[in-house]
Design an enzyme around this catalytic site. Structure first.
Site, mmCIF file in Angstrom:
data_model
loop_
_atom_site.group_PDB
_atom_site.id
_atom_site.type_symbol
_atom_site.label_atom_id
_atom_site.label_comp_id
_atom_site.label_asym_id
_atom_site.label_seq_id
_atom_site.Cartn_x
_atom_site.Cartn_y
_atom_site.Cartn_z
ATOM 1 N N GLN A 208 5.665 -4.771 2.170
ATOM 2 C CA GLN A 208 6.320 -3.384 2.369
ATOM 3 C C GLN A 208 6.637 -3.155 3.627
ATOM 4 O O GLN A 208 6.631 -2.074 4.447
ATOM 5 C CB GLN A 208 5.351 -2.171 1.731
ATOM 6 C CG GLN A 208 5.221 -2.516 0.197
ATOM 7 C CD GLN A 208 6.614 -2.376 -0.514
ATOM 8 O OE1 GLN A 208 7.581 -2.010 -0.006
ATOM 9 N NE2 GLN A 208 6.565 -2.892 -1.723
ATOM 10 N N CYS B 57 1.184 -2.363 -9.828
ATOM 11 C CA CYS B 57 0.263 -3.813 -9.570
ATOM 12 C C CYS B 57 -0.971 -3.330 -8.462
ATOM 13 O O CYS B 57 -1.065 -4.190 -7.684
ATOM 14 C CB CYS B 57 1.210 -4.707 -9.060
ATOM 15 S SG CYS B 57 2.410 -5.132 -10.060
ATOM 16 N N HIS C 117 -2.189 -4.508 -3.333
ATOM 17 C CA HIS C 117 -1.574 -5.090 -4.441
ATOM 18 C C HIS C 117 -2.241 -6.331 -4.965
ATOM 19 O O HIS C 117 -2.895 -6.948 -4.390
ATOM 20 C CB HIS C 117 -0.161 -5.449 -3.803
ATOM 21 C CG HIS C 117 0.862 -5.926 -4.988
ATOM 22 N ND1 HIS C 117 0.841 -6.962 -5.592
ATOM 23 C CD2 HIS C 117 1.948 -5.078 -5.313
ATOM 24 C CE1 HIS C 117 1.886 -7.056 -6.368
ATOM 25 N NE2 HIS C 117 2.806 -5.943 -6.303
ATOM 26 N N ASP D 144 -0.281 -9.139 4.265
ATOM 27 C CA ASP D 144 0.660 -8.709 3.278
ATOM 28 C C ASP D 144 1.807 -7.714 3.533
ATOM 29 O O ASP D 144 1.600 -6.681 3.876
ATOM 30 C CB ASP D 144 0.020 -8.178 2.008
ATOM 31 C CG ASP D 144 1.021 -7.702 0.808
ATOM 32 O OD1 ASP D 144 2.102 -7.874 0.977
ATOM 33 O OD2 ASP D 144 0.557 -7.609 -0.294
ATOM 34 N N LYS E 280 12.918 -7.522 -1.272
ATOM 35 C CA LYS E 280 12.728 -6.106 -0.881
ATOM 36 C C LYS E 280 13.544 -5.582 0.566
ATOM 37 O O LYS E 280 13.429 -4.650 0.924
ATOM 38 C CB LYS E 280 11.189 -5.670 -0.635
ATOM 39 C CG LYS E 280 10.408 -6.016 -1.786
ATOM 40 C CD LYS E 280 8.923 -5.790 -1.841
ATOM 41 C CE LYS E 280 8.251 -6.377 -2.850
ATOM 42 N NZ LYS E 280 8.214 -5.633 -4.173
HETATM 43 N N1 7TS Z 1 2.236 -7.014 -1.818
HETATM 44 C C1 7TS Z 1 2.874 -5.678 -1.740
HETATM 45 C C2 7TS Z 1 2.206 -4.729 -0.811
HETATM 46 C C3 7TS Z 1 3.883 -5.413 -2.595
HETATM 47 O O1 7TS Z 1 4.369 -4.227 -2.583
HETATM 48 C C4 7TS Z 1 4.478 -6.317 -3.529
HETATM 49 C C5 7TS Z 1 5.560 -5.885 -4.629
HETATM 50 C C6 7TS Z 1 3.882 -7.592 -3.459
HETATM 51 C C7 7TS Z 1 2.987 -8.062 -2.535
HETATM 52 C C8 7TS Z 1 4.416 -8.752 -4.298
HETATM 53 O O2 7TS Z 1 5.828 -9.068 -3.882
HETATM 54 P P1 7TS Z 1 6.689 -10.300 -4.501
HETATM 55 O O3 7TS Z 1 7.803 -10.154 -4.266
HETATM 56 O O4 7TS Z 1 5.832 -11.551 -4.604
HETATM 57 O O5 7TS Z 1 6.343 -9.887 -6.180
HETATM 58 N N2 7TS Z 1 5.498 -4.672 -4.981
HETATM 59 C C9 7TS Z 1 6.034 -4.213 -5.758
HETATM 60 C C10 7TS Z 1 6.024 -2.741 -6.163
HETATM 61 O O6 7TS Z 1 5.683 -2.003 -5.538
HETATM 62 N N3 7TS Z 1 6.784 -2.568 -7.446
HETATM 63 O O7 7TS Z 1 7.195 -3.572 -8.063
HETATM 64 C C11 7TS Z 1 6.840 -4.713 -6.982
#
Ligand code: 7TS
Length: 406
Positions: A201, A361, A121, A198, A224
């Site tokens: 997910q 992303c 990501h 990371d 999430k």
């Molecule tokens: N890493 C992964 C693997 C992600 O899926 C996401 C967000 C992030 C980092 C960033 O997380 P945040 O909470 O700091 O924004 N993924 C997604 C997605 O898949 N669709 O919208 C956000």
């Protein structure tokens, strides 16, 4: 709790969208929130709202107890040794930036390597690009197999004596690939590198044990995993965190402030400059209680059942491309032949079905897949086989509709 009872806990699911009962298949972007989380945030603001770690009044004490209580819940949830290793952040992005900035800049120099994978990501790419530019370190990528997995042979080849940091997603938000963190950690440690995971997910969907994973840092987002937006966690090994300088400076994180110099609080507070995300942390604590009540293993099992059912239905469709491996976490990224994914998502939305369309992303991964965008259906503990049936019906309608055009 059975599936019906779980669904009852999520008020948002019980509504019609565009004249149809809502089918929410975008939990990888953000999950829905159960009643207990909404109520915990509401109750904090109605009864306990006050700043933490200051003064002696009763509301302040209650707020501090609730905030620090949430930290203990997180500690237990990921099996960290100590609450000193649990730093509240704004989310995964801030957690990774903290490591990149505080650990990366101090420990990297020209000739050093940062190893990533091609499925990351943007939040696990750009912070490292910036650190590489600032320090002269170099980025290297573990390549992907045709099915979107990595091999340990490739990982062993890419991680060398020059590698100082390996940053890798636990689960890909596009491919659903579950990476072999333990084995990659071993390869990293063999070369005296640290591994940053990371877990955006990962943590929402499976039991996380940072000791078992053998990772040095693990980052995840509350939103999430049933918690509010704006709260996340950075776990780190104590000796590493102790030797890192803070990322943000100001109130809350200091011990003594003089005119020309200052000292920091001990862990974890030295990394929590400014008034913290009090309501968010309390909401995260309530989310963890809820997830524990359902049971993380039950959640994984349920998602596996739903995604297997969906894969079977998808594979029976004509004119669909599915991206990623057969063995996968609870999401499917796909494209219908000759239909732009935004059109797919728009037709599905008219049917009350929420899926995501775009680059998710992960632009470098999109280029590797040779597409500009895809559609994605992602599942969580509240999704049903009927949701999948509605999705498949929606896809058939999309094909019918666009079949006239092409
Ligand atoms: N890493 C992964 C693997 C992600 O899926 C996401 C967000 C992030 C980092 C960033 O997380 P945040 O909470 O700091 O924004 N993924 C997604 C997605 O898949 N669709 O919208 C956000």
């Amino acid at each position: 709790m059975d599936l019906h009872a779980i669904r009852q806990e999520f008020p948002i699911l019980h509504q019609e969208v565009n004249g149809h009962p809502l089918v929410y298949l975008d939990s990888s972007a953000t999950s829905q929130k159960p009643r207990s989380v909404i109520e915990a945030v509401d109750s904090y603001y109605r009864q306990d709202n006050s700043n933490v770690h200051r003064g002696v009044h009763t509301l302040g004490t209650r707020a501090t107890e609730n905030y620090e209580g949430a930290r203990e819940k997180v500690r237990k949830f990921i099996n960290a040794d100590s609450t000193k290793q649990v730093i509240f952040t704004r989310g995964t992005t801030t957690a990774i930036n903290t490591v990149a900035h505080s650990y990366g800049r101090a420990n990297l120099s020209s000739g050093d390597e940062i190893v990533l994978t091609q499925m990351e990501h943007h939040s696990n790419i750009i912070p490292w690009q910036q650190v590489a530019k600032a320090t002269g370190a170099e980025l290297k990528y573990i390549p992907l197999q045709p099915d979107g997995t990595i091999t340990l042979e490739d990982a062993a080849k890419t991680i060398t004596a020059n590698t100082k940091i390996v940053a890798i997603s636990h689960v890909s938000n596009v491919l659903g690939t579950v990476n072999p963190i333990n084995e990659v950690a071993e390869l990293a440690h063999k070369q005296d590198a640290v591994i940053v995971v990371d877990g955006a997910q990962g943590a929402p969907h499976m039991k996380i044990d940072v000791e078992d994973l053998n990772c040095d840092f693990y980052a995840f987002s509350g939103h999430k995993m049933c918690a509010p937006t704006g709260i996340g966690v950075l776990y780190g090994r104590k000796t590493l965190l102790e030797n890192m300088e803070p990322f943000e400076f100001g109130g809350e994180m200091i011990d003594f402030v003089n005119l020309y110099d200052s000292t920091w609080k001990e862990l974890p507070w030295k990394f929590e400059g400014g008034t913290p995300i009090i309501a968010g942390a309390i909401g995260l604590g309530a989310a963890i209680d809820f997830l524990n009540e359902v049971g993380m293993d039950n959640i994984t099992k349920h998602e596996q059942k739903i995604v297997s059912y969906a894969m079977e239905k998808f594979q029976a469709l004509d004119g669909i491309t599915i991206f990623g491996p057969q063995e996968r976490a609870g999401l499917i990224t796909f494209n219908l032949d000759d239909v732009h994914p935004h059109d797919t998502a728009t037709v599905l939305d008219a049917e009350g079905i929420a899926v995501r369309a775009g680059h998710h992303c992960a632009q470098p991964l999109m280029r590797w897949l040779e597409v500009t965008a895809t559609a994605r259906a992602s599942f969580y503990l509240y999704n049903t086989e009927e949701d999948v049936d509605r999705l498949v019906e929606g896809l058939l309608k999309t094909k019918e509709y666009f079949g006239d055009v092409f």
